[in-house]
Design an enzyme around this catalytic site. Structure first.
Site, PDB file in Angstrom:
ATOM      1  N   LYS A 107       0.868  -1.179   0.000  1.00  0.00           N
ATOM      2  CA  LYS A 107       0.000   0.000   0.000  1.00  0.00           C
ATOM      3  C   LYS A 107       0.899   1.220   0.000  1.00  0.00           C
ATOM      4  O   LYS A 107       2.056   1.156   0.403  1.00  0.00           O
ATOM      5  CB  LYS A 107      -0.896   0.019   1.251  1.00  0.00           C
ATOM      6  CG  LYS A 107      -2.175   0.782   1.054  1.00  0.00           C
ATOM      7  CD  LYS A 107      -3.197  -0.068   0.339  1.00  0.00           C
ATOM      8  CE  LYS A 107      -4.477   0.674   0.069  1.00  0.00           C
ATOM      9  NZ  LYS A 107      -5.520  -0.234  -0.455  1.00  0.00           N
TER      10      LYS A 107
HETATM   11  P1  NAD Z   1     -12.884   7.499  -3.343  1.00  0.00           P
HETATM   12  O1  NAD Z   1     -11.882   8.545  -3.107  1.00  0.00           O
HETATM   13  O2  NAD Z   1     -13.319   7.218  -4.734  1.00  0.00           O
HETATM   14  O3  NAD Z   1     -14.205   7.800  -2.480  1.00  0.00           O
HETATM   15  C1  NAD Z   1     -14.177   8.018  -1.115  1.00  0.00           C
HETATM   16  C2  NAD Z   1     -15.581   8.395  -0.659  1.00  0.00           C
HETATM   17  O4  NAD Z   1     -15.605   8.473   0.752  1.00  0.00           O
HETATM   18  C3  NAD Z   1     -16.036   9.764  -1.170  1.00  0.00           C
HETATM   19  O5  NAD Z   1     -17.411   9.723  -1.499  1.00  0.00           O
HETATM   20  C4  NAD Z   1     -15.799  10.674   0.024  1.00  0.00           C
HETATM   21  O6  NAD Z   1     -16.633  11.810  -0.002  1.00  0.00           O
HETATM   22  C5  NAD Z   1     -16.183   9.710   1.134  1.00  0.00           C
HETATM   23  N1  NAD Z   1     -15.627  10.113   2.426  1.00  0.00           N
HETATM   24  C6  NAD Z   1     -14.410  10.609   2.714  1.00  0.00           C
HETATM   25  N2  NAD Z   1     -14.320  10.892   4.031  1.00  0.00           N
HETATM   26  C7  NAD Z   1     -15.514  10.546   4.566  1.00  0.00           C
HETATM   27  C8  NAD Z   1     -16.044  10.605   5.867  1.00  0.00           C
HETATM   28  N3  NAD Z   1     -15.326  11.092   6.896  1.00  0.00           N
HETATM   29  N4  NAD Z   1     -17.311  10.136   6.063  1.00  0.00           N
HETATM   30  C9  NAD Z   1     -18.039   9.661   5.029  1.00  0.00           C
HETATM   31  N5  NAD Z   1     -17.608   9.600   3.774  1.00  0.00           N
HETATM   32  C10 NAD Z   1     -16.357  10.030   3.556  1.00  0.00           C
HETATM   33  O7  NAD Z   1     -12.301   6.173  -2.654  1.00  0.00           O
HETATM   34  P2  NAD Z   1     -12.657   4.661  -2.990  1.00  0.00           P
HETATM   35  O8  NAD Z   1     -11.678   4.180  -3.994  1.00  0.00           O
HETATM   36  O9  NAD Z   1     -14.109   4.522  -3.228  1.00  0.00           O
HETATM   37  O10 NAD Z   1     -12.261   3.962  -1.612  1.00  0.00           O
HETATM   38  C11 NAD Z   1     -13.170   3.869  -0.527  1.00  0.00           C
HETATM   39  C12 NAD Z   1     -12.758   2.738   0.395  1.00  0.00           C
HETATM   40  O11 NAD Z   1     -12.736   1.513  -0.354  1.00  0.00           O
HETATM   41  C13 NAD Z   1     -11.364   2.873   1.000  1.00  0.00           C
HETATM   42  O12 NAD Z   1     -11.383   2.306   2.290  1.00  0.00           O
HETATM   43  C14 NAD Z   1     -10.513   2.016   0.088  1.00  0.00           C
HETATM   44  O13 NAD Z   1      -9.339   1.541   0.724  1.00  0.00           O
HETATM   45  C15 NAD Z   1     -11.468   0.895  -0.232  1.00  0.00           C
HETATM   46  N6  NAD Z   1     -11.162   0.141  -1.455  1.00  0.00           N
HETATM   47  C16 NAD Z   1     -11.061   0.766  -2.663  1.00  0.00           C
HETATM   48  C17 NAD Z   1     -10.811   0.015  -3.810  1.00  0.00           C
HETATM   49  C18 NAD Z   1     -10.769   0.618  -5.181  1.00  0.00           C
HETATM   50  O14 NAD Z   1     -10.651  -0.139  -6.169  1.00  0.00           O
HETATM   51  N7  NAD Z   1     -10.881   1.906  -5.346  1.00  0.00           N
HETATM   52  C19 NAD Z   1     -10.624  -1.372  -3.704  1.00  0.00           C
HETATM   53  C20 NAD Z   1     -10.742  -1.971  -2.446  1.00  0.00           C
HETATM   54  C21 NAD Z   1     -11.026  -1.205  -1.339  1.00  0.00           C
END
Ligand code: NAD
Length: 417
Positions: A107
């Site tokens: 990561k």
């Molecule tokens: P992203 O940046 O696309 O979206 C993040 C979202 O979370 C946004 O809507 C933002 O407004 C919201 N957010 C941020 N702070 C917040 C808070 N305090 N309360 C509520 N909402 C909040 O990110 P993503 O890629 O969707 O990732 C989200 C989660 O999923 C993370 O934990 C990430 O590690 C995990 N994840 C992502 C992927 C991927 O392929 N992108 C894969 C596996 C896991």
């Protein structure tokens, strides 16, 4: 090795210690798996648009390389720190092994406030960060991907920066790129598609799919929004969603396709259809069948676990439930689909993207989605079987499979020298 110690890293270690004891894991292998193999802290200086120079802290952590090169996202967020990145890298190791992918976990991240930065500043940050971690990454070594506040544009900048150093185009150095520079069809939607797929399987196992089930999703970025889209397509009534600015609620169910267009224009769910607003913490406590935390880690703790009322909790985010809260939720009979299974769709299609880049042979979206469905379905069944046969919860079962695969490879390879 106290450098890594923070709440999230200690939680990840606690989960490992728990399954190590249950599995009677070899003590030497257990000790080696408790810490990352390699970690790099870098200063990332960039020129801001106002002419000032600012230095950001960047990290890249590789947890384990037993099964292959390391794989894991890059996050731009103000809470990024060494311990968090190390915990996320460890979870990636178990996730890749659970899905039978030939990778270890990694990561990376930069501590910054991305919402306050311009696109040009983000590009300079991504390029300089790439330069600083260049010695660690590469298609045979460590392959980054998007995570919070990074996306396909970020991956294109990283790929371009790396390729400029090497002297020719190296698409396989990152995944989650735009399709036009070697990305895979279906990658952008893969994580949310996978979450929705595991929810569908859970509904079948629990025989809850007959009446129109209800859902709430916290976080409406890549993972949350696409999960909501597929839950809606599966006939599930999504009653609440939220992002960092707040949430919206409708007992009748949200019109997700229109909400997606609204968010694409406005950048937030707030204000959609003049609906009732709901606070982020309250989204988690709604009386719904399915809850999907898809934003930050540690949002369900021993302080609010009592008030969680869902029947299925699918972890779109990494580490949204602390170990203490986990026990409370299990005692309430909540069916948890752990993050290393629920959100594994992203790394599965990242693997497909890497394979396509190496072979210079690209697949149709149907092929990608079909293979994704197969791998997610197989992993879900394996977890369900272990959980039933060994009478353990789903997270423990998923980790027993993932940790077990890494551990047996470690035993066979031995300890060098
Ligand atoms: P992203 O940046 O696309 O979206 C993040 C979202 O979370 C946004 O809507 C933002 O407004 C919201 N957010 C941020 N702070 C917040 C808070 N305090 N309360 C509520 N909402 C909040 O990110 P993503 O890629 O969707 O990732 C989200 C989660 O999923 C993370 O934990 C990430 O590690 C995990 N994840 C992502 C992927 C991927 O392929 N992108 C894969 C596996 C896991």
């Amino acid at each position: 090795m106290q450098e890594f110690y923070n709440e999230t890293f200690l939680n990840a270690q606690k989960q490992l210690d728990h399954v190590a004891q249950l599995m009677n894991l070899d003590a030497g292998v257990h000790e080696r798996l408790r810490y990352p193999r390699k970690a790099l802290i870098v200063s990332v200086p960039i020129k801001l648009d106002n002419g000032q120079t600012k230095v950001f802290s960047g990290y890249r952590v590789q947890h384990d390389q037993t099964l292959g090169p390391t794989k894991g996202g890059i996050r731009f967020h103000h809470e990024v720190n060494l311990g968090e990145v190390a915990a996320l890298a460890m979870w990636m190791t178990w996730k890749c092994a659970l899905l039978n992918l030939p990778y270890g976990g990694a990561k990376g991240g930069v501590c910054c406030f991305p919402e306050e930065m311009s696109v040009n500043e983000m590009e300079r940050l991504a390029r300089r960060y790439t330069t600083e971690i260049l010695s660690m990454i590469g298609p045979e070594k460590d392959i980054p991907a998007p995570d919070m506040y990074t996306n396909e544009n970020t991956m294109a900048w990283i790929m371009d920066t790396y390729s400029n150093f090497i002297g020719y185009a190296v698409p396989g150095v990152v995944t989650g790129k735009p399709v036009s520079v070697g990305g895979s069809l279906g990658r952008k939607e893969a994580t949310g598609r996978g979450v929705a797929h595991t929810v569908k399987m859970a509904l079948e196992k629990l025989q809850l799919g007959k009446d129109e089930p209800t859902a709430a999703v916290q976080g409406f970025g890549n993972v949350g929004s696409i999960t909501a889209k597929y839950l809606h397509q599966q006939g599930i009534r999504v009653v609440a969603v939220s992002d960092v600015q707040g949430g919206v609620y409708s007992a009748k169910g949200l019109d997700i396709p229109r909400l997606l267009s609204y968010v694409a224009e406005r950048g937030t769910v707030v204000g959609f259809d003049d609906l009732d607003t709901i606070e982020n913490k309250d989204v988690l406590e709604l009386e719904v069948d399915i809850l999907v935390p898809a934003a930050l880690a540690n949002v369900i703790t021993e302080h609010n676990a009592d008030r969680i009322k869902c029947k299925i909790l699918a972890e779109g985010a990494n580490g949204p439930v602390t170990p203490e809260a986990d026990l409370i939720l299990q005692n309430k009979g909540i069916f948890i689909i752990p993050g290393i299974l629920a959100n594994a769709g992203g790394v599965v299609v990242s693997y497909f993207e890497w394979v396509q880049d190496i072979q210079h042979l690209f697949w149709s979206e149907e092929q990608v989605n079909e293979k994704l469905g197969y791998l997610m379905g197989r992993a879900f069944e394996e977890v369900y079987q272990v959980s039933t046969n060994k009478k353990v919860d789903n997270r423990t079962a998923a980790m027993m499979i993932g940790v077990g695969r890494v551990a047996s490879a470690k035993m066979l390879r031995g300890l060098y020298p």
